[in-house]
Design a protein around this motif. Sequence first.
Motif, PDB file in Angstrom:
ATOM      1  N   ASP A 628     -10.219 -34.587-123.481  1.00 24.90           N
ATOM      2  CA  ASP A 628     -11.122 -35.716-123.268  1.00 24.90           C
ATOM      3  C   ASP A 628     -12.414 -35.494-124.050  1.00 24.90           C
ATOM      4  O   ASP A 628     -12.780 -34.356-124.339  1.00 24.90           O
ATOM      5  N   ASP A 629     -13.098 -36.574-124.349  1.00 31.87           N
ATOM      6  CA  ASP A 629     -14.421 -36.488-124.996  1.00 31.87           C
ATOM      7  C   ASP A 629     -14.403 -35.564-126.203  1.00 31.87           C
ATOM      8  O   ASP A 629     -15.339 -34.794-126.429  1.00 31.87           O
ATOM      9  N   ASP A 651     -14.211 -39.291-128.450  1.00 34.96           N
ATOM     10  CA  ASP A 651     -15.283 -39.630-127.522  1.00 34.96           C
ATOM     11  C   ASP A 651     -15.955 -40.945-127.905  1.00 34.96           C
ATOM     12  O   ASP A 651     -16.112 -41.275-129.079  1.00 34.96           O
ATOM     13  N   GLU A 685     -11.647 -43.969-127.302  1.00 35.14           N
ATOM     14  CA  GLU A 685     -12.250 -44.405-126.037  1.00 35.14           C
ATOM     15  C   GLU A 685     -13.456 -45.290-126.299  1.00 35.14           C
ATOM     16  O   GLU A 685     -14.127 -45.152-127.314  1.00 35.14           O
TER      17      GLU A 685
HETATM   18 CA    CA Z   1     -13.852 -39.602-122.112  1.00 43.07          CA
END
Ligand code: CA
Length: 754
Positions: A628-629, A651, A685
Motif C-alpha cells: 500500500d502507499d 500512492d 489509488e
Molecule cells: Ca493507500
Amino acid sequence: MNLNSFDLAPVEPLSNDNRPRLLLVDDEPRLLSSLYELLRDRDYHLVTATCGSEALAQLTKLKFDLILLDLRLPDMSGHEIMDYINAREIDGDVIVMSGDVGIEAAIGALKRGAYDYLRKPYSREELLKTVENALQKRRLAIDNERIASKLENSEKMYRYLVDSSPDIIYTLNHEGKFTFVNDRVQQLLGFTREELIGKHYSVLVHDEDQERARYAFNERRVDERASRNVELRLKCNPGTGAGGGIERTFNNTLMTISLNAIGMHIPDHEVKTREFFGTYGVARDITDRKRAEEVISYQAYHDILTDLPNRMLFKDRLGLAVIQAKRKLTELAVMFVDLDRFKLVNDTLGHVKGDELLQQAAQRLKDCLRRGDTLARQGGDEFTIVLPELRDRQDAKAIADKFLESLQRPFDLDGHQVHISASIGIAIYPGDGETIDELLRHADIAMYQVKALGKNGHSFYHNSMLDVSHQKIALEQSLRKALEHNELEMYYQPQVDVATGRIIGAEGLMRWNHPQRGLLAAGEFLPFAEENGLMLPISDWMLGALCRDLLQWNANGGEALRLSLNLSPQYLDRGDFFEKMRGALTRYGISPAQIEVEITENICIRNPQYAIEQLNKLCQLGVSVAIDDFGTGYSSLAYLHRFPIHTIKIDQSFVKEIHDENGHYPVILAIISIARGLGLHLVAEGVETEVQARYLEANGCSTMQGYLYHRPISLTSFIDVLQEQNRRSSPSVAVLHAVPSAVDEQPAMIAIQA
Ligand code: CA
Ligand code: C2E
Ligand code: CA
C-alpha cells in the motif's frame, strides 16, 4: 665424688625445668660438697665449679638464677668473674662467700653488683635464708618485668587499634587545639600527626563549614545530646595528593566527614563538679557515600538516555520560575516539543537507532538555549522547555524557530540519513495559565494543534484550541465504546479495470457511525486506535465483518471479485494473525484466493525476517499481498524482491501530481516499470480526474481506485453496484477467468468483456 657429675646434661638456657638454677663455685672440694649437701634437698637445680675457668664455662653454657661465688679461686679472683658477668650482661644474682678476705674484697664484690655477702663459715640457716631471699627478689623482679612488658604490649595494641582505625580519632584541648590524632589523618588528609598537634581544629575545616564545625567541636556534653554525625568538609593537605589521588578535584581536596564528638571531663569528686578538659571525637570519611548519594539523586532527576533533566526536575524548575515571574511581574514561556516522524524511525530502524536519534536531537535543542533556560525530556520523543524572564513573545518564537531550523539538517544514524521535524506548542505565563500543570497542558494542546495542521511548526496556545482538544479526548473515550455499541462498519471502494470499465475488486475501508458526529472516515479515528492499543480488538472485529460481508458479495454475483483488506502493523506483529486469518476463512467457507492483504512498506523493514515468514504463510494459504502507499515509506527494492508480493498500489500523493495528460511524471513511470520488472499487478489509488486516469492507462496502469469511479460505499450500496454491473453484462460472457488460486501465479486481472 666427681662434682661435675651433679651437672645435668647441658640444656638450653631456658629449659622447661622451672626450678631455679644455681651455680656453686668453690675451689675447696670439702666446702663445695658441704654447700651442695646443704642445698640438694631444696627444689633447686645445682651446678658446681671448682675454679674460675670452669665457672666461666658454665656461665656461657647455661643461664643461672643465682651464683654462689667464692671470692678466692686458684686461677682467678671472684671479682674477675663478676666483671666477666657484668661485661656480658649475664643475668643472674651473685652471692659472694669469703673466709679470711678483707672487708674491701667484700665491698668490691658488692660494688660489682653482688646481691649479698656471706662470711665463712656461715650457718646453714644463714645460707638458706640468703639464697631464698635472693631467689625471691629475683622472682619478683621477673614478675614485674613480665607485667611491664604486658602493659607495654597492651598499650601498643590500643595504639595499633587507634591508628589502624578507618576513622580519624582525635582529642582537642579546651582551646580546640589537637592534643592527639591518630595516624589515619595522614592517609586521609595528608597531614602528619606532628603537623597537627597543637594546631586549632579550624585549620582543617572547609570555610563554609566553620560555623557547623564550631558547634560540633565545641561539644562539652557527654550525654546523648552530644553531637552525633555532623557532616563537615575537611581540607586535604594541598600537594600531597591525599584524599584519593588524581580523581579528586576541588570537591575532593575537601573531604566530607561525619563527626562524633564528646566532651571529656575530669571527675572531681570533692567539688562534685566535673572540669572540662577537652573533646574526644571520631571523624569518618564519607566522601564515597556522599558521592554515591549525589549520583543517586542525579539519576532520580535526570533522564538516562539524554542526560537532560527529567519530568520531575522540570516541574521543580518551572515551579521556581513561576514564583520568580510572579515576584518580578515578568512573563515566562513553556514549550512542548514533539518530534514528528520519530515513531516511524523507531519502528523501521529499531530502538537502538531511535535512541541515538533522540540523543542527537536533544543535543541540538540544547545548543539553541540561553543560559537559565531548562530543557527536559518528558518521555518518548517529547521535550519540554521553560524560558524564564521573557521580554516578549518574540523571544519564545525566536527560540522555537531556532529549534525547527536546527532539526532540519539530516541526522546521521550510522550511515542512515534520517529527516525529522518537530511540532512545538508554546504557553505563556501568566496569560495562558498560572500554574505548572495548566501551562504544561496548554503548551501540549498547542503542540497537538501544530500536529493536526501538518506538523513541522510552532504555535502559541489560544483558548479556541481547547475545544479541539476536548473533542479529541472525547473521541478517544467514545472509540472504546464504539466496538461494544456496534458503531463500526466496513465500506467498500471498488477497483475498476479501465480497459473494460468493470469492477474487479474492492478495498475494505472502515467507517464509524459516530452517534453525535455522524460518519467518520478511517483516517479520522484509526490513528487514535493505534495509539491506544485499540487496534487489536478493532482488527479482530474487521476480520469477522469482512468475511460476513464477503458472503453477501458472493451471494450477489461477486465470487469473481477480490477483497483487499488493510492490515495494521500492530496486528501483523502479534504472532497469531495468520491463525486468525485462516480460522476466519475456514469458518466462513471463503476461498483465500479471493483475499488480498494490503501492507505498508514499513512493515517489511521493521522486522523483515518475521514479516517475510508471516507473509509466506499467507501466500501458501493462497492469499495475495499488496504493498500500500507505495513510494512513501522507507522502501528498499532489495526487500521488495525478497517479499512475496503480488500487487503494488501507487500512492495517491503521486497520482494527485498528474495534471497534464501529456506531462512527464517520473515517479509514476518508475513505479510502473518496477511493477513490470518484477511482474507485479498495479493499482493506482486516489484517481479523481480523467486526466489522471488517461495518463495512467497510457503508461501501463489500468486498474484504478478513486473518487472518479466510486467513493467508498456501504455494503448495501456496493451490492447494488454489483447487481447493476451483472445486469448490464451478458450472461454468456460474464466470467471468462476464475480468480487464480495458485500462489506463484501472478495475480492476473480478471478480464471480463462487456
Ligand atoms: Ca493507500
Ligand atoms: P489507505 O489504505 O491508503 O486508504 C485509502 C484512503 O484514501 C481511504 O481513506 C479512502 O477513503 C481515501 N480515498 C480513496 N479514494 C480517494 C480519492 O479519490 N481521493 C481522496 N482524496 N481520497 C481517496 P480512509 O478510509 O480514511 O482510510 C485511511 C487509512 O486508514 C487507509 O489508508 C488505511 O491505511 C487505514 N484503514 C482504512 N480502513 C482500515 C481497516 O479496515 N483496517 C485497517 N487496519 N486500516 C484501515
Ligand atoms: Ca489501503
